[in-house]
Design a protein around this motif. Structure first.
Motif, PDB file in Angstrom:
ATOM      1  N   UNK A  91       0.672  -0.865   0.115  1.00 44.33           N
ATOM      2  CA  UNK A  91       0.208  -0.159  -0.010  1.00 44.33           C
ATOM      3  C   UNK A  91       0.903   1.339   0.186  1.00 44.33           C
ATOM      4  N   UNK A  92       2.167   1.703   0.636  1.00 44.37           N
ATOM      5  CA  UNK A  92       2.492   2.828   0.729  1.00 44.37           C
ATOM      6  C   UNK A  92       3.250   3.261  -0.752  1.00 44.37           C
ATOM      7  N   UNK A  93       4.062   1.749  -1.257  1.00 39.56           N
ATOM      8  CA  UNK A  93       4.763   1.716  -2.463  1.00 39.56           C
ATOM      9  C   UNK A  93       3.994   2.152  -3.538  1.00 39.56           C
ATOM     10  N   UNK A  94       2.713   0.973  -4.054  1.00 37.37           N
ATOM     11  CA  UNK A  94       2.023   1.194  -4.965  1.00 37.37           C
ATOM     12  C   UNK A  94       0.268   1.625  -4.868  1.00 37.37           C
ATOM     13  N   UNK A 132      -3.846   1.905  -2.151  1.00 36.42           N
ATOM     14  CA  UNK A 132      -4.028   0.195  -2.452  1.00 36.42           C
ATOM     15  C   UNK A 132      -5.083  -0.411  -3.812  1.00 36.42           C
ATOM     16  N   UNK A 133      -5.266   0.143  -5.061  1.00 30.89           N
ATOM     17  CA  UNK A 133      -4.983  -0.537  -6.540  1.00 30.89           C
ATOM     18  C   UNK A 133      -4.048  -1.021  -6.426  1.00 30.89           C
ATOM     19  N   UNK A 134      -2.519  -1.071  -5.866  1.00 23.64           N
ATOM     20  CA  UNK A 134      -2.255  -2.309  -6.751  1.00 23.64           C
ATOM     21  C   UNK A 134      -1.943  -3.063  -5.581  1.00 23.64           C
ATOM     22  N   UNK A 135      -2.939  -3.132  -4.785  1.00 24.04           N
ATOM     23  CA  UNK A 135      -2.696  -4.641  -3.604  1.00 24.04           C
ATOM     24  C   UNK A 135      -3.425  -6.201  -4.182  1.00 24.04           C
ATOM     25  N   UNK A 136      -4.311  -5.841  -5.061  1.00 23.13           N
ATOM     26  CA  UNK A 136      -4.563  -6.822  -5.899  1.00 23.13           C
ATOM     27  C   UNK A 136      -3.706  -7.303  -7.183  1.00 23.13           C
ATOM     28  N   UNK A 160      15.305  -3.239   3.213  1.00 24.93           N
ATOM     29  CA  UNK A 160      14.214  -2.380   2.134  1.00 24.93           C
ATOM     30  C   UNK A 160      13.845  -0.795   2.239  1.00 24.93           C
ATOM     31  N   UNK A 161      13.255  -0.144   1.045  1.00 27.00           N
ATOM     32  CA  UNK A 161      13.085   0.989   1.623  1.00 27.00           C
ATOM     33  C   UNK A 161      12.109   2.204   0.562  1.00 27.00           C
ATOM     34  N   UNK A 206       7.941  -4.267  -4.759  1.00 24.05           N
ATOM     35  CA  UNK A 206       7.166  -5.122  -4.195  1.00 24.05           C
ATOM     36  C   UNK A 206       6.666  -6.141  -4.823  1.00 24.05           C
ATOM     37  N   UNK A 207       6.198  -6.068  -6.368  1.00 25.39           N
ATOM     38  CA  UNK A 207       5.741  -7.707  -6.580  1.00 25.39           C
ATOM     39  C   UNK A 207       7.361  -8.706  -6.760  1.00 25.39           C
TER      40      UNK A 207
END
Length: 449
Positions: A288-291, A293-297, A346-347, A358-359
């Motif tokens: 979530x911080x990186x990409x 809410x929509x990136x969670x999926x 990681x940062x 994250x991926x």
């Protein structure tokens, strides 16, 4: 006379070959049906669980229901072994699947009066469906190995690889759908509005679709799978309450008196811990911080895809205890790298790497989950021939217990503290596992028919 005797095998050979092919197909078709049925059920349940955790936020109804579910799952798993033994693995799975569509139905009309009873019942249902699944799949693999004269360990690994590969694909499909559905904030707002309408009962085509998928999976379990439990003795007509309690206590505690199980339990606990970490901590603190809410999926779709593919690969590579040792060690190494990466290096960064990191973590975590799912199930099937139900009951007791702990404790601890705990548990669990494999390989090697 001699020529007729030589010709006789040639006449019967096609029949024998045909019969062998039918036997082989019957076993493999049961695995296909079992895998597809669970895929349908968990496609429906996964969607309902996502709906619950994102929409049912009033008085924390959603998260509280999930916590109750996993606590119930833990306690009912203690008694799942005699229940599955009594019902038979097929009937246990049929009964267990009813808890999933009941839970889905409760999400359509959510309140404390519907969600809490549904969560409690689903804990019971989940305990017997998963113990039944492990028992049924292992029994099918053993029958296939015996009938086809092949190595038991190879078949158990292959069948577990197919099942867990198919099962993990529900994460890919469901989360890929979420990625497109929650692509922007406006669409997310519309989706949540639709979800509220569905819950209110004004219009619920999506909810009906979830129930239909769950019921389709239930029909697959009920109508197509063959029974594989054979009772050799007639059950006594009358058993006193005291005798029943004593018998149940023995069945529950017997696996804990086995040194092999005690050495495997830490790894089982870690397998549940790493799953809950992905669901609760990784998505919240990394994705979530990186990409956003929509990136969670999207991240979880990558996780599911690698989980599915690596489950198939790990199952194919499994041939016995030595291969299980190597595969589990590889999975543990991959997850150790991810945990150390999060803890030390990681940062968040901007640009393409901010999305890629994250991926990559999701892919590596999915690989580790695939290894633990396939290999732990194969290991229990190989080592605990005399009490398969009890072994798989212990698997679910410790997995669900650690998942429940993360759900309840996670909000109160930092990401770094959680990662340190996971590293510590992983080190202990691998030390116990390797001790068992190195010192017990000859004694517990699977028998080749």
């Amino acid at each position: 006379m001699d020529s007729r005797e030589e010709e006789a095998p040639l006449v019967s050979s096609p029949d024998l070959e045909s019969q062998s092919q039918l036997v082989r197909r019957s076993h493999t078709s049961d695995v296909h049906i079992l895998s597809c049925s669970f895929l349908l059920i968990f496609l429906a349940y996964g969607a309902a669980q996502n709906l619950e955790s994102t929409v049912l936020t009033v008085q924390n109804l959603g998260t509280t229901s999930l916590g109750i579910l996993y606590v119930s799952f833990t306690f009912f798993s203690l008694a799942a072994s005699p229940m599955v033994r009594s019902l038979g693995s097929k009937n246990a799975m049929i009964l267990g699947s009813t808890g999933y569509w009941l839970f889905i139905a409760a999400n359509l009309f959510p309140s404390w009066y519907t969600m809490v009873p549904a969560a409690l019942y689903m804990g019971f249902a989940a305990s017997i469906i998963w113990v039944g699944q492990g028992t049924y799949l292992t029994s099918t693999a053993r029958s296939h190995a015996e009938d086809c004269k092949v190595h038991e360990g190879t078949v158990i690994g292959k069948f577990n690889g197919e099942f867990w590969g198919m099962f993990a694909s529900h994460q890919f499909v469901g989360n890929l759908f979420s990625l497109f559905l929650l692509g922007d904030e406006e669409l997310k707002h519309v989706t949540c509005h639709v979800h509220f309408e569905i819950i209110g009962g004004y219009s619920n085509p999506d909810g009906c679709g979830l129930v239909v998928r769950a019921m389709t999976g239930l029909c697959g379990l009920g109508a197509q799978l063959r029974k594989r439990d054979v009772k050799e003795e007639q059950e006594p007509k009358y058993v006193s309450f005291y005798s029943s309690v004593v018998s149940l206590s023995k069945l529950v505690t017997a696996p804990l008196l086995d040194t092999r199980m005690l050495l495997i339990i830490p790894l089982i606990a870690y397998s549940g811990l790493q799953q809950a970490f992905v669901w609760a901590e990784y998505t919240k603190h990394i994705v979530r911080p990186a990409i956003g809410e929509s990136g969670v999926g999207g991240a979880m779709a990558v996780y599911g895809a690698f989980d599915a593919v690596c489950s198939l690969a790990a199952g194919r590579l499994t041939s016995g205890l030595p291969s299980i040792t190597l595969i589990v060690s590889g999975g543990a190494l991959i997850q150790t790298i991810v945990l150390l990466w999060i803890l030390l290096k990681y940062s968040m960064v901007s640009g393409v790497l901010g999305v890629v990191y994250p991926l990559v973590m999701a892919a590596m975590l999915g690989m580790g989950d695939a290894v633990f799912n396939t290999q732990l199930n194969a290991l229990l099937g190989l080592l605990f021939r005399d009490d398969t139900e009890g072994a798989f009951a212990q698997l679910k007791v410790w997995q669900s217990a650690t998942i429940a702990v993360v759900f309840f404790v996670g909000p109160f601890v930092s990401l770094q503290a959680m990662v340190l705990v996971m590293i510590g548990v992983l080190v202990i669990s691998m030390a116990a596992f390797l001790f068992l494999m190195l010192h017990s390989e000859k004694a517990f090697s699977p028998r080749t028919p």
